[in-house]
Write an enzyme that holds these catalytic residues in place. Structure first.
Site, PDB file in Angstrom:
ATOM      1  N   PRO A  81      62.133 -51.699 -72.549  1.00  0.00           N
ATOM      2  CA  PRO A  81      63.324 -50.856 -72.742  1.00  0.00           C
ATOM      3  C   PRO A  81      64.091 -51.257 -73.990  1.00  0.00           C
ATOM      4  CG  PRO A  81      63.089 -51.374 -70.434  1.00  0.00           C
ATOM      5  CD  PRO A  81      62.028 -52.167 -71.151  1.00  0.00           C
ATOM      6  N   CYS A  82      64.526 -50.252 -74.753  1.00  0.00           N
ATOM      7  CA  CYS A  82      65.044 -50.519 -76.095  1.00  0.00           C
ATOM      8  C   CYS A  82      66.540 -50.267 -76.236  1.00  0.00           C
ATOM      9  CB  CYS A  82      64.303 -49.628 -77.094  1.00  0.00           C
ATOM     10  SG  CYS A  82      64.433 -47.854 -76.721  1.00  0.00           S
ATOM     11  N   GLN A  83      67.237 -49.916 -75.153  1.00  0.00           N
ATOM     12  CA  GLN A  83      68.643 -49.526 -75.294  1.00  0.00           C
ATOM     13  C   GLN A  83      69.495 -50.625 -75.918  1.00  0.00           C
ATOM     14  OE1 GLN A  83      66.730 -49.105 -72.654  1.00  0.00           O
ATOM     15  NE2 GLN A  83      67.082 -47.144 -71.664  1.00  0.00           N
ATOM     16  N   PHE A  85      68.713 -52.576 -78.295  1.00  0.00           N
ATOM     17  CA  PHE A  85      68.494 -52.656 -79.736  1.00  0.00           C
ATOM     18  C   PHE A  85      68.811 -51.357 -80.462  1.00  0.00           C
ATOM     19  CE2 PHE A  85      65.203 -55.593 -77.928  1.00  0.00           C
ATOM     20  CZ  PHE A  85      65.796 -56.767 -78.339  1.00  0.00           C
TER      21      PHE A  85
END
Length: 368
Positions: A81-83, A85
């Site tokens: 999950p990239c939220q 960054f």
């Protein structure tokens, strides 16, 4: 030098699998995905219906023990999950989702695959804010015995009708002092994408046939529009849902689709070849920006459907997303575009099968 037994299949483990975008591309490239994981219930249901029952639902940190019995793994793939960054989020290093790149690293340490592919948002690869995190991650991967590098790619260069930039961190087990020249290696796998129009015209009209799941979120004009060079870059509608350029590529599809962040389509332009309504409206605005807004939204403007969003992400036509409409959009927006995934994983598998060779950078790169 990389040693590979060509008689063995590419046994693959997938983590943070979501609805299966990365896995579909990997399978098309020749991967045999034997174990997958995600913690979103609806995404796991979608994966099971379309790909297989080998997905395990739950927190990867609580499922590590299930990896103990897996051996001879050729490849690990996944997009943590990239939220934490993403520039679209709060960019918080302490966000729990930011820590999941280290869970990915734990999987590598446990399985010791021949190669790995990790996908994430562009910001992790380009922003100085994340340089320390990026360098720590790559150093840890090199300490595990991998020759590692990263590259930022745009999905439109890999048969995806979407300008979506993402980082891919890729490693091959071998000499950790050497750095793969990924940009040179990926060049043969590039393919110009069809336009949004070409892709969407392969579906039935919205609300019919294979294009049933319509987004009902209302479209309203902004009272104080933000005008930029084109109507496709500014904000002339309320919310972040912008009109699609039908004869070009979509902007990045967000996981927050389903409401007023869902992109907008002009049916007269799509089906009849009319001049885009939004361009005429934009021209009038730029000529008289202080005029009061008395314009009504025409009925032929609507938001893209679930099926259209899925095709823009290059999911196979007829892919069966599970859960509420909102969750379907979320799964699509979170996914790695399937065609992009296929190109990247194909590059890696061709090295594992010795169809291509690793190319190394001429100069040593520092990830200290």
């Amino acid at each position: 030098m990389l040693q590979v037994d060509n008689e063995k299949d590419i046994r693959t483990v997938s983590v943070f699998s979501g609805a299966g975008g990365l896995d579909i591309g990997a399978i098309k490239a020749g991967a045999n995905v034997i174990w997958a994981n995600d913690m979103m219930k609806e995404a796991c249901q979608t994966y099971r219906v379309n790909i297989g029952n080998h997905i395990v639902c739950g927190d990867i940190n609580e499922k590590m023990k299930e990896l103990d019995g897996l051996s001879d793994i050729s490849l690990v793939i996944g997009g943590p999950p990239c939220q934490g960054f993403s520039v679209a989020g709060k960019m918080d290093a302490n966000d729990k989702r930011s820590q999941l790149i280290w869970s990915y690293l734990s999987v590598l340490a446990m399985l010791k695959p021949r190669a790995f592919v990790m996908e994430n948002v562009k910001a992790l690869g380009t922003l100085q804010k994340w340089e320390g995190t990026r360098n720590l991650l790559i150093k840890a991967m090199r300490d595990l015995g991998y020759s590692v590098n990263f590259m930022v790619l745009n999905a439109k260069d890999f048969d995806v009708p979407q300008a979506r930039e993402r980082i891919f961190v890729i490693g091959f087990r071998g000499d950790a002092n050497l750095v793969p020249d990924l940009q040179r290696m990926i060049k043969p796998y590039r393919k110009t994408a069809k336009t949004v129009r070409e892709v969407l015209l392969s579906l039935d009209k919205a609300g019919t046939g294979n294009n049933q799941d319509i987004c009902r979120a209302k479209i309203t004009l902004a009272h104080n529009p933000v005008l930029r060079k084109t109507p496709y870059a500014g904000m002339i509608f309320n919310g972040l849902g912008r009109p699609l350029r039908l004869d070009s590529y979509s902007a990045t599809l967000p996981a927050s689709m389903g409401g007023n962040k869902t992109p907008i389509i002009d049916e007269q332009e799509l089906y009849e070849g009319a001049k885009p309504w939004v361009e005429t409206y934009f021209e009038n605005l730029t000529q008289n920006p202080s005029a009061p807004n008395t314009t009504d939204i025409p009925s032929f403007l609507r938001r893209i459907t679930v099926a259209e969003a899925a095709l823009i992400q290059t999911f196979p036509r007829g892919y069966q997303f599970q859960g509420s409409q909102s969750m379907k959009y979320t799964q699509i927006g979170n996914a790695v575009p399937c065609n992009m995934a296929k190109a990247v994983v194909q590059m890696v598998i061709d090295v594992l099968r010795e169809k291509n060779h690793l190319i190394y950078c001429d100069q040593q790169l520092s990830f200290a």
